[in-house]
Motif scaffolding. Structure first.
Motif, PDB file in Angstrom:
ATOM      1  N   ILE A  21       0.844  -1.370   0.119  1.00 13.47           N
ATOM      2  CA  ILE A  21      -0.386   0.268   0.027  1.00 13.47           C
ATOM      3  C   ILE A  21       1.282   1.491   0.141  1.00 13.47           C
ATOM      4  O   ILE A  21       0.659   1.928  -0.945  1.00 13.47           O
ATOM      5  CB  ILE A  21      -0.906   0.417   1.294  1.00 13.47           C
ATOM      6  N   LEU A  22       2.021   1.166   0.633  1.00 15.48           N
ATOM      7  CA  LEU A  22       2.668   2.516   0.995  1.00 15.48           C
ATOM      8  C   LEU A  22       3.216   2.405  -0.553  1.00 15.48           C
ATOM      9  O   LEU A  22       3.640   3.657  -1.169  1.00 15.48           O
ATOM     10  CB  LEU A  22       3.712   2.274   2.043  1.00 15.48           C
ATOM     11  N   CYS A  23       3.908   1.672  -1.364  1.00 12.70           N
ATOM     12  CA  CYS A  23       4.808   1.687  -2.266  1.00 12.70           C
ATOM     13  C   CYS A  23       3.485   2.462  -3.452  1.00 12.70           C
ATOM     14  O   CYS A  23       4.178   2.804  -4.296  1.00 12.70           O
ATOM     15  CB  CYS A  23       5.164   1.010  -3.076  1.00 12.70           C
ATOM     16  N   GLU A  27       3.769   5.581  -5.467  1.00 10.78           N
ATOM     17  CA  GLU A  27       3.747   6.041  -7.189  1.00 10.78           C
ATOM     18  C   GLU A  27       2.418   6.731  -7.742  1.00 10.78           C
ATOM     19  O   GLU A  27       2.176   7.384  -8.479  1.00 10.78           O
ATOM     20  CB  GLU A  27       3.359   4.264  -7.608  1.00 10.78           C
ATOM     21  N   SER A  28       1.413   6.150  -7.138  1.00  8.86           N
ATOM     22  CA  SER A  28       0.554   7.410  -7.284  1.00  8.86           C
ATOM     23  C   SER A  28       1.169   8.865  -7.222  1.00  8.86           C
ATOM     24  O   SER A  28      -0.051   9.123  -7.854  1.00  8.86           O
ATOM     25  CB  SER A  28      -0.456   7.147  -6.577  1.00  8.86           C
ATOM     26  N   VAL A  36       6.259   0.854  -8.544  1.00 10.36           N
ATOM     27  CA  VAL A  36       5.158   0.186  -8.884  1.00 10.36           C
ATOM     28  C   VAL A  36       5.782  -1.269  -8.486  1.00 10.36           C
ATOM     29  O   VAL A  36       5.114  -2.296  -8.084  1.00 10.36           O
ATOM     30  CB  VAL A  36       4.175   0.325 -10.311  1.00 10.36           C
ATOM     31  N   TRP A  37       6.223  -1.534  -8.754  1.00  7.57           N
ATOM     32  CA  TRP A  37       7.793  -2.821  -9.270  1.00  7.57           C
ATOM     33  C   TRP A  37       7.503  -3.153  -7.953  1.00  7.57           C
ATOM     34  O   TRP A  37       7.784  -4.545  -7.036  1.00  7.57           O
ATOM     35  CB  TRP A  37       8.835  -2.414  -9.867  1.00  7.57           C
ATOM     36  N   PHE A  38       7.973  -2.277  -7.302  1.00  7.43           N
ATOM     37  CA  PHE A  38       8.226  -2.579  -5.583  1.00  7.43           C
ATOM     38  C   PHE A  38       7.076  -2.863  -4.833  1.00  7.43           C
ATOM     39  O   PHE A  38       7.305  -3.948  -3.974  1.00  7.43           O
ATOM     40  CB  PHE A  38       8.442  -1.403  -4.432  1.00  7.43           C
ATOM     41  N   ALA A  42       6.092  -6.687  -2.804  1.00  4.81           N
ATOM     42  CA  ALA A  42       5.335  -6.602  -1.484  1.00  4.81           C
ATOM     43  C   ALA A  42       4.375  -7.602  -1.997  1.00  4.81           C
ATOM     44  O   ALA A  42       4.227  -8.064  -0.676  1.00  4.81           O
ATOM     45  CB  ALA A  42       5.407  -5.063  -1.272  1.00  4.81           C
ATOM     46  N   PHE A  43       3.184  -7.428  -2.963  1.00  2.00           N
ATOM     47  CA  PHE A  43       2.091  -8.325  -3.135  1.00  2.00           C
ATOM     48  C   PHE A  43       2.834  -9.876  -3.382  1.00  2.00           C
ATOM     49  O   PHE A  43       1.975 -10.493  -2.687  1.00  2.00           O
ATOM     50  CB  PHE A  43       1.818  -8.467  -4.290  1.00  2.00           C
TER      51      PHE A  43
END
Length: 150
Positions: A21-23, A27-28, A36-38, A42-43
């Motif tokens: 969520i933090l990444c 990114e947003s 977004v790749w991090f 994390a996902f």
């Protein structure tokens, strides 16, 4: 091991969910196609953390996976999206039609009117353009538009 580290290790899937969520939030706000790749790493780590793998190895795997995604897929994504900067201010005038209001000659600048604004103008091919002629803006040099007849 302090209580914070112990809490993270015991609740690793939630830690990785928070990292994702933090990444995504970062990114947003940046739109740089980096964090977004991090978030993707994390996902994946949410599910990997359910395995009996020490947290240090999880961190190492997260960094390796995220960096691999960043270096190998970001260039492909950038080509696919082809993010071009928005044309702002005077650059947005290129390609628009203008009306010559003062004669343009080979040696003297004239004037054109575009969107209600008067600009000094020169001819793209150094030809003479009479007042009242419709033309197209091909370039902008300083505060002077370069035009050619329609």
């Amino acid at each position: 091991m302090n209580w914070f580290s112990l809490y993270i290790v015991q609740h690793a899937p939630w830690f990785w969910f928070g990292m994702m969520i933090l990444c995504l939030l970062i990114e947003s706000f940046t739109l740089a196609l980096t964090t977004v790749w991090f978030a993707c790493g994390a996902f994946v780590m949410i599910f990997v953390s359910l395995l009996p793998l020490p947290f240090q190895w999880q961190l190492l795997l997260f960094l390796a996976l995220s960096c691999a995604l960043l270096f190998f897929t970001r260039p492909i994504a950038l080509k696919h999206f082809k993010l071009k900067p928005a044309r702002l201010n005077s650059d947005a005038l290129i390609g628009k039609k203008a009306l010559v209001i003062e004669r343009i000659t080979e040696l003297e600048k004239g004037a054109v009117k575009v969107n209600g604004v008067v600009w000094s103008a020169t001819s793209a091919d150094n030809t003479e353009i009479e007042a009242g002629t419709e033309c197209v803006i091909t370039a902008i040099t300083g505060a002077t538009v370069v035009v050619e007849k329609v």
